[in-house]
Design a protein around this motif. Structure first.
Motif, PDB file in Angstrom:
ATOM      1  N   PRO A  43       0.832  -1.142  -0.142  1.00  0.00           N
ATOM      2  CA  PRO A  43      -0.037  -0.311  -0.171  1.00  0.00           C
ATOM      3  C   PRO A  43       1.152   1.372  -0.071  1.00  0.00           C
ATOM      4  O   PRO A  43       1.828   1.370   0.900  1.00  0.00           O
ATOM      5  CB  PRO A  43      -0.475  -0.341   1.296  1.00  0.00           C
ATOM      6  CG  PRO A  43      -0.266  -1.020   2.134  1.00  0.00           C
ATOM      7  CD  PRO A  43       0.717  -1.881   1.179  1.00  0.00           C
ATOM      8  N   ARG A  44       0.594   2.163  -0.809  1.00  0.00           N
ATOM      9  CA  ARG A  44       1.212   3.355  -0.861  1.00  0.00           C
ATOM     10  C   ARG A  44       0.187   4.808  -0.455  1.00  0.00           C
ATOM     11  O   ARG A  44      -1.067   4.338  -1.398  1.00  0.00           O
ATOM     12  CB  ARG A  44       1.704   3.778  -1.701  1.00  0.00           C
ATOM     13  CG  ARG A  44       3.449   2.399  -1.946  1.00  0.00           C
ATOM     14  CD  ARG A  44       4.015   2.652  -3.456  1.00  0.00           C
ATOM     15  NE  ARG A  44       4.781   1.891  -3.686  1.00  0.00           N
ATOM     16  CZ  ARG A  44       4.817   0.819  -3.760  1.00  0.00           C
ATOM     17  NH1 ARG A  44       3.727  -0.290  -4.359  1.00  0.00           N
ATOM     18  NH2 ARG A  44       5.685  -0.099  -4.173  1.00  0.00           N
ATOM     19  N   SER A  45       0.466   5.749   0.184  1.00  0.00           N
ATOM     20  CA  SER A  45      -0.078   6.897   0.031  1.00  0.00           C
ATOM     21  C   SER A  45      -0.448   8.116  -1.018  1.00  0.00           C
ATOM     22  O   SER A  45      -0.665   8.425  -1.505  1.00  0.00           O
ATOM     23  CB  SER A  45       0.465   7.971   0.728  1.00  0.00           C
ATOM     24  OG  SER A  45       1.599   8.114   1.402  1.00  0.00           O
ATOM     25  N   VAL A  46       1.049   7.185  -2.333  1.00  0.00           N
ATOM     26  CA  VAL A  46       1.181   8.601  -3.401  1.00  0.00           C
ATOM     27  C   VAL A  46       0.866   7.762  -4.578  1.00  0.00           C
ATOM     28  O   VAL A  46       1.583   6.739  -4.841  1.00  0.00           O
ATOM     29  CB  VAL A  46       3.034   8.744  -3.058  1.00  0.00           C
ATOM     30  CG1 VAL A  46       2.911   9.660  -4.851  1.00  0.00           C
ATOM     31  CG2 VAL A  46       2.530   9.862  -2.280  1.00  0.00           C
TER      32      VAL A  46
END
Length: 107
Positions: A104-107
């Motif tokens: 999972p990545r926020s960007v």
């Protein structure tokens, strides 16, 4: 699954593009093998551009799939059965690929 399939096709294009010159250089096969080798490597470069993630991330994850496919090539084309350590190493590489591509990545 779509991304993994794209990785498999990309890897196959690269391995074929490298294997054909190997046959010419090491096995004394026809120099004409360089033509499909060049085409295969061009397809490989194009396929890499189809991956949706950032180029650096794709290249890093691609290495894990390449290791797995090279071990399958060892068995299917070279006729050498992979050792347990070959399979374990390939599994570790695929886990690394999955972490890189699917974390999972926020960007």
């Amino acid at each position: 699954m779509k991304i993994f399939g794209l990785f498999l096709i990309t890897t196959l294009a690269e391995i074929i593009g490298c294997y054909l010159p190997y046959l010419w250089l090491r096995e004394g096969k026809s120099v004409w093998l360089l033509v499909p080798a060049a085409l295969s490597l061009a397809i490989f470069a194009w396929l890499l551009s189809l991956h949706p993630a950032a180029a650096g991330r794709v290249y890093a994850a691609y290495g894990g799939v390449y290791i797995f496919m090279a071990i399958l090539w060892l068995w299917a084309v070279d006729g050498i059965r992979p050792t347990t350590w070959d399979l374990v190493g390939s599994g570790v590489a695929l886990v690394g690929m999955a972490i890189i591509m699917f974390a999972p990545r926020s960007v």
